[in-house]
Every structure is written in structure tokens, then in C-alpha cells.
Design an enzyme around this catalytic site. Sequence first.
Site, PDB file in Angstrom:
ATOM      1  N   GLY A  96       0.769  -1.244   0.000  1.00  0.00           N
ATOM      2  CA  GLY A  96       0.000   0.000   0.000  1.00  0.00           C
ATOM      3  C   GLY A  96       0.797   1.290   0.000  1.00  0.00           C
ATOM      4  O   GLY A  96       0.340   2.310  -0.518  1.00  0.00           O
ATOM      5  N   PHE A 132     -14.006   3.007   4.342  1.00  0.00           N
ATOM      6  CA  PHE A 132     -13.059   2.295   3.492  1.00  0.00           C
ATOM      7  C   PHE A 132     -12.675   3.166   2.311  1.00  0.00           C
ATOM      8  O   PHE A 132     -13.534   3.730   1.630  1.00  0.00           O
ATOM      9  CB  PHE A 132     -13.635   0.965   3.004  1.00  0.00           C
ATOM     10  CG  PHE A 132     -12.596   0.126   2.310  1.00  0.00           C
ATOM     11  CD1 PHE A 132     -11.644  -0.559   3.047  1.00  0.00           C
ATOM     12  CD2 PHE A 132     -12.547   0.061   0.926  1.00  0.00           C
ATOM     13  CE1 PHE A 132     -10.652  -1.301   2.421  1.00  0.00           C
ATOM     14  CE2 PHE A 132     -11.554  -0.686   0.290  1.00  0.00           C
ATOM     15  CZ  PHE A 132     -10.613  -1.369   1.037  1.00  0.00           C
ATOM     16  N   ASP A 144      -5.713  -0.190  -1.907  1.00  0.00           N
ATOM     17  CA  ASP A 144      -6.466  -1.044  -2.819  1.00  0.00           C
ATOM     18  C   ASP A 144      -7.775  -1.554  -2.238  1.00  0.00           C
ATOM     19  O   ASP A 144      -7.970  -1.585  -1.021  1.00  0.00           O
ATOM     20  CB  ASP A 144      -5.627  -2.273  -3.177  1.00  0.00           C
ATOM     21  CG  ASP A 144      -5.506  -3.230  -1.998  1.00  0.00           C
ATOM     22  OD1 ASP A 144      -5.038  -2.776  -0.934  1.00  0.00           O
ATOM     23  OD2 ASP A 144      -5.910  -4.400  -2.121  1.00  0.00           O
ATOM     24  N   GLU A 188       3.983   3.923   6.350  1.00  0.00           N
ATOM     25  CA  GLU A 188       2.741   3.163   6.143  1.00  0.00           C
ATOM     26  C   GLU A 188       1.736   3.981   5.340  1.00  0.00           C
ATOM     27  O   GLU A 188       1.737   5.209   5.410  1.00  0.00           O
ATOM     28  CB  GLU A 188       2.156   2.863   7.511  1.00  0.00           C
ATOM     29  CG  GLU A 188       1.765   1.499   7.909  1.00  0.00           C
ATOM     30  CD  GLU A 188       1.319   0.444   6.934  1.00  0.00           C
ATOM     31  OE1 GLU A 188       1.166   0.677   5.719  1.00  0.00           O
ATOM     32  OE2 GLU A 188       1.071  -0.655   7.415  1.00  0.00           O
ATOM     33  N   ASP A 189       0.878   3.320   4.602  1.00  0.00           N
ATOM     34  CA  ASP A 189      -0.189   4.018   3.897  1.00  0.00           C
ATOM     35  C   ASP A 189      -1.284   4.439   4.876  1.00  0.00           C
ATOM     36  O   ASP A 189      -1.749   5.564   4.846  1.00  0.00           O
ATOM     37  CB  ASP A 189      -0.770   3.157   2.757  1.00  0.00           C
ATOM     38  CG  ASP A 189      -1.176   1.761   3.198  1.00  0.00           C
ATOM     39  OD1 ASP A 189      -0.980   1.399   4.380  1.00  0.00           O
ATOM     40  OD2 ASP A 189      -1.709   1.020   2.352  1.00  0.00           O
ATOM     41  N   LYS A 201      -6.973   6.259  10.925  1.00  0.00           N
ATOM     42  CA  LYS A 201      -8.395   6.218  11.293  1.00  0.00           C
ATOM     43  C   LYS A 201      -8.449   6.147  12.821  1.00  0.00           C
ATOM     44  O   LYS A 201      -8.437   5.062  13.390  1.00  0.00           O
ATOM     45  CB  LYS A 201      -9.068   4.981  10.697  1.00  0.00           C
ATOM     46  CG  LYS A 201      -9.164   4.949   9.181  1.00  0.00           C
ATOM     47  CD  LYS A 201      -9.844   3.650   8.713  1.00  0.00           C
ATOM     48  CE  LYS A 201      -9.915   3.559   7.207  1.00  0.00           C
ATOM     49  NZ  LYS A 201     -10.408   2.227   6.753  1.00  0.00           N
ATOM     50  N   ARG A 245      -5.316   0.979  -6.885  1.00  0.00           N
ATOM     51  CA  ARG A 245      -4.124   1.635  -6.319  1.00  0.00           C
ATOM     52  C   ARG A 245      -3.633   2.793  -7.181  1.00  0.00           C
ATOM     53  O   ARG A 245      -2.947   3.690  -6.708  1.00  0.00           O
ATOM     54  CB  ARG A 245      -2.964   0.630  -6.214  1.00  0.00           C
ATOM     55  CG  ARG A 245      -3.215  -0.521  -5.255  1.00  0.00           C
ATOM     56  CD  ARG A 245      -1.916  -1.285  -5.028  1.00  0.00           C
ATOM     57  NE  ARG A 245      -2.107  -2.594  -4.408  1.00  0.00           N
ATOM     58  CZ  ARG A 245      -2.159  -2.807  -3.112  1.00  0.00           C
ATOM     59  NH1 ARG A 245      -2.080  -1.790  -2.270  1.00  0.00           N
ATOM     60  NH2 ARG A 245      -2.318  -4.026  -2.634  1.00  0.00           N
ATOM     61  N   ASP A 276      -5.185   1.563  10.694  1.00  0.00           N
ATOM     62  CA  ASP A 276      -6.615   1.318  10.893  1.00  0.00           C
ATOM     63  C   ASP A 276      -6.798   0.771  12.309  1.00  0.00           C
ATOM     64  O   ASP A 276      -6.946   1.541  13.253  1.00  0.00           O
ATOM     65  CB  ASP A 276      -7.045   0.343   9.786  1.00  0.00           C
ATOM     66  CG  ASP A 276      -8.529   0.062   9.755  1.00  0.00           C
ATOM     67  OD1 ASP A 276      -9.261   0.635  10.566  1.00  0.00           O
ATOM     68  OD2 ASP A 276      -8.970  -0.727   8.910  1.00  0.00           O
TER      69      ASP A 276
END
Length: 177
Positions: free
Chosen positions: A48, A155, A162, A102-103, A134, A168, A106
Amino acid sequence: MKTITVKDKQFAVSITEADIKNEIRRVATEIERDFQGKEPLFLPVLNGSFVFAADLLREISLPCEVSFIKLASYMGTQTTGQIREVIGLATDITDRHVIIVEDIIDSGLTMAHMIETLEKHNPASISVCTLLLKPDSLRVQVPIDYCCMKIPNDFIVGYGLDYDGFGRNTRDIYTLI
Ligand code: IMP
Ligand code: MG
């Protein structure tokens, strides 16, 4: 409103390329300030974060190295809670200043697992840099040193993120509608 279809789902644009770029520049400045005189090792988490890492690294003029690690915890749009380590560490991180890239954070489980794994290799320091967070979804405490943007518990796809492997390759970020 700009929308896209990824596989069977519809998404609407929620963060534009221009906003992403601005936030990345802000965070890059913070990293440069904090790591003056050091030679950090950036560790982007695949898949990601490949787009974010490419943009972030080009905003940073410190002498630095990049190495990749691959972890996965997602199936479709749901976190599985189980983290598989796919590609391990390829670089010696002993006594290095490691910056994990990191992307998105969560539940925080992936990052907690990542930090625990890296600590065993005795780095000089570990910092966490994430494009997105998040906050309402966090299930474990993770130290987050650099965060570009906080988002609601929806989401999203695009800019490296993705849905089932697709979506992506967009410049903006999109939210499931
Ligand atoms: P965590 O372990 O629950 O924090 O999950 C982190 C990983 O799940 C991220 O590195 C992403 O790859 C993936 N992920 C979490 N939320 C999303 C999302 O909204 N869209 C796409 N991937 C996500
Ligand atoms: Mg990820």
C-alpha cells in the site's frame, strides 16, 4: 462529484492530489528537522505505501536509505486481524534510525506487530510515519510520530491503497459510497 468504480464497488473522491501533496510536504519538513545529522533508514510497508513512499522520499533531502518490508492483514474491505509477514527485512537495522512508512493505520495491529518485530533487531530508534490514520478504528496503542491526515472510519482506495488488489493507481483518494 468525481466517482470511480473498482470491481463491484463505487467510490467518490475524498482527498485530492493537491491536499495529499501539501500534507506530505509538511511531514517531510518535520522529518528533516528531527533527523538533522542522522542518516535514517526508511522502511515502507508494501504494497500500500509504495506511492506515498515515492512522493515522501522525493521531498526529503537528508542522506538516507530505503528498504522494503511486506506485510498483509486485509481481505477485501475487512481487516482479518491476522498479520502475515510476506517479505522479511533485507537490510541490517542494528543501530539505525528506522522510519516505518505506512499508507494507513486502521486497527493498529499491523503497526504494533511491525514495531515488535523490528525491536528485536536493536535499531537506534523506530519512528512511525503514516499517510492516513483512522483514529476511531484503533484497537491497540501505537506511537505515531508523523501523520499526514486523519480520516473517518470509512473504506478508501487510491494513491496506493487497494480494494481487493485494484484501485491503487489513482492520484486522488476515494471513499466507498
Ligand atoms: P491495521 O492493521 O488494521 O491497522 O491495517 C493496516 C493495513 O490495512 C494498511 O496498511 C492497509 O494496507 C490496510 N487498510 C486499512 N484500511 C484500509 C482502507 O480503508 N482501504 C484500503 N486498505 C486499508
Ligand atoms: Mg499497508
